[in-house]
Design an enzyme around this catalytic site. Structure first.
Site, short mmCIF file in Angstrom:
data_model
loop_
_atom_site.label_atom_id
_atom_site.label_comp_id
_atom_site.label_asym_id
_atom_site.label_seq_id
_atom_site.Cartn_x
_atom_site.Cartn_y
_atom_site.Cartn_z
N SER A 122 0.85 -1.23 0.04
CA SER A 122 -0.05 -0.06 -0.07
C SER A 122 0.99 1.14 -0.04
O SER A 122 2.09 1.22 0.35
CB SER A 122 -0.67 0.12 1.24
OG SER A 122 -1.32 1.22 1.20
N TYR A 148 -1.54 -0.73 10.49
CA TYR A 148 -1.58 -1.17 9.04
C TYR A 148 -0.30 -0.50 8.44
O TYR A 148 0.31 -1.07 7.56
CB TYR A 148 -3.06 -0.52 8.67
CG TYR A 148 -3.11 -0.72 6.86
CD1 TYR A 148 -3.76 -1.99 6.63
CD2 TYR A 148 -2.76 0.26 6.24
CE1 TYR A 148 -3.93 -2.17 5.25
CE2 TYR A 148 -3.10 -0.30 4.68
CZ TYR A 148 -3.76 -1.13 4.27
OH TYR A 148 -3.58 -1.55 2.96
P1 NAI Z 1 -11.12 -6.50 1.39
O1 NAI Z 1 -11.29 -6.60 2.91
O2 NAI Z 1 -12.17 -6.46 0.62
O3 NAI Z 1 -10.23 -7.72 0.98
C1 NAI Z 1 -9.21 -8.61 1.90
C2 NAI Z 1 -9.60 -10.04 1.75
O4 NAI Z 1 -8.52 -10.45 2.51
C3 NAI Z 1 -10.79 -10.32 2.16
O5 NAI Z 1 -11.20 -11.31 1.35
C4 NAI Z 1 -10.55 -11.24 3.56
O6 NAI Z 1 -11.47 -12.10 3.76
C5 NAI Z 1 -9.30 -11.55 3.37
N1 NAI Z 1 -8.73 -12.09 4.55
C6 NAI Z 1 -8.34 -11.18 5.64
N2 NAI Z 1 -7.80 -11.91 6.64
C7 NAI Z 1 -7.37 -13.31 5.98
C8 NAI Z 1 -6.84 -14.19 6.46
N3 NAI Z 1 -6.24 -14.30 7.91
N4 NAI Z 1 -6.76 -15.34 5.91
C9 NAI Z 1 -7.01 -15.30 4.41
N5 NAI Z 1 -7.86 -14.24 3.90
C10 NAI Z 1 -7.98 -13.17 4.75
O7 NAI Z 1 -10.14 -5.40 1.09
P2 NAI Z 1 -9.37 -5.02 -0.45
O8 NAI Z 1 -9.57 -3.44 -0.50
O9 NAI Z 1 -9.72 -5.66 -1.48
O10 NAI Z 1 -7.89 -5.07 0.11
C11 NAI Z 1 -7.02 -6.07 -0.53
C12 NAI Z 1 -5.75 -6.09 -0.36
O11 NAI Z 1 -5.38 -4.66 -0.98
C13 NAI Z 1 -5.42 -5.70 1.20
O12 NAI Z 1 -4.06 -6.40 1.40
C14 NAI Z 1 -5.17 -4.40 1.27
O13 NAI Z 1 -4.41 -3.95 2.43
C15 NAI Z 1 -4.63 -3.57 -0.07
N6 NAI Z 1 -4.99 -2.48 -0.43
C16 NAI Z 1 -6.05 -1.96 -0.57
C17 NAI Z 1 -6.28 -0.73 -0.96
C18 NAI Z 1 -7.82 -0.10 -1.48
O14 NAI Z 1 -8.02 1.19 -1.66
N7 NAI Z 1 -8.84 -0.82 -1.59
C19 NAI Z 1 -5.27 0.33 -1.18
C20 NAI Z 1 -3.81 -0.11 -0.95
C21 NAI Z 1 -3.83 -1.56 -0.49
#
Ligand code: NAI
Length: 248
Positions: free
Chosen positions: A139, A152
């Site tokens: 990120s 984070y």
């Molecule tokens: P999200 O919350 O929709 O997705 C995160 C996913 O990780 C979910 O499917 C969740 O169930 C899964 N997860 C969480 N803990 C877990 C575990 N212990 N084992 C397996 N799966 C697990 O959020 P998003 O936005 O799709 O984020 C995805 C990635 O992108 C993350 O790493 C986030 O930090 C990163 N990110 C997102 C940004 C955004 O603006 N949406 C910006 C920068 C980075």
């Protein structure tokens, strides 16, 4: 240049929502066989089924990246992957002064230790099969900071540094490790926030004056995943509408 991944096997963690679902679709549409992994098996099964209906090749697996036994069991049964997208992540928020240690720890457990555990298990198989590409989803908060997301920020900064350390150690095995640092990307989970007054104010601080779309990440993701970036390892790529270079 069209980036194709035909014949490649890819694993996407945290593929039950948001960017993980999107990344899985991008890789599958480029021709890879994709395994969508997350804690909620019914969710990833549904997403894999939706991809198959679109003519893609995909399956689903239950995987909690914070469970060492779970990670070991998954990789024992899985084929070697050519591509790993280390996407699972949690945000954890609140003022640092009030944050329970357990909450801080749980963000590190998922975003850093979990990413390491999956990368290590994937790399052992990649080493035996001749190499691969690992893409850590970090990120811009791993490079700069924002308020009330201290755990984070710390976890993503560590993930950026871990990316470089693993790239150094695993280059000799033809395993490339790179980090993608998205800026603020609009997904269903944050849509309400960005429609609010503070959310709109935040958008005005992004030089391009807009949020990212998941599709803004497609080409960078495919580039890192594919052999087209064969000489790139240890790279950290921001995709953020210029947010990291916003004026101070
Ligand atoms: P999200 O919350 O929709 O997705 C995160 C996913 O990780 C979910 O499917 C969740 O169930 C899964 N997860 C969480 N803990 C877990 C575990 N212990 N084992 C397996 N799966 C697990 O959020 P998003 O936005 O799709 O984020 C995805 C990635 O992108 C993350 O790493 C986030 O930090 C990163 N990110 C997102 C940004 C955004 O603006 N949406 C910006 C920068 C980075």
């Amino acid at each position: 240049m069209d980036i194709r991944l035909d014949g490649k096997r890819a694993l996407v963690t945290g593929a039950s929502s948001g960017l993980g679902v999107h990344f899985a679709a991008v890789l599958a549409e480029a021709g890879a066989h994709v395994t969508l992994a997350a804690r909620r098996i019914e969710r990833v099964q549904g997403e894999a089924e939706a991809l198959r209906k679109r003519g893609c090749s995909a399956d689903a697996a239950a995987l909690d990246v914070t469970s060492p036994e779970g990670v070991a069991g998954f990789f024992e049964a899985a084929p070697a992957f050519d591509i790993l997208i280390n996407n699972a992540g949690i945000s954890g928020s609140g003022a640092a002064i009030d944050m329970p240690l357990e909450e801080f720890q749980s963000v590190l457990d998922t975003n850093l230790t979990g990413a390491f555990a999956v990368a290590q298990a994937a790399a052992r198989a990649m080493k035996a099969s001749g190499g691969g590409s690992i893409v850590n989803i970090a990120s811009i908060l791993g490079i700069r900071v924002s308020g009330h997301v201290s755990a984070y920020c710390a976890s993503k900064a560590a993930l950026v540094q871990l990316t470089k350390a693993l790239a150094l150690e695993w280059a000799r095995h033809d395993i490339r490790v790179n980090a993608l640092c998205p800026g603020y990307i609009e997904t269903p989970i944050n849509a309400d926030f960005f429609a609010s007054e503070p959310g709109r104010a935040l958008i005005t601080r992004i030089p391009q004056r807009r949020l990212g779309k998941p599709s803004d990440l497609d080409l960078p993701l495919l580039l890192f995943a594919s052999d087209q970036s064969a000489y790139m390892t240890g790279s950290v790529l921001a995709v953020d509408g210029g947010h990291l270079v916003s004026g101070l």
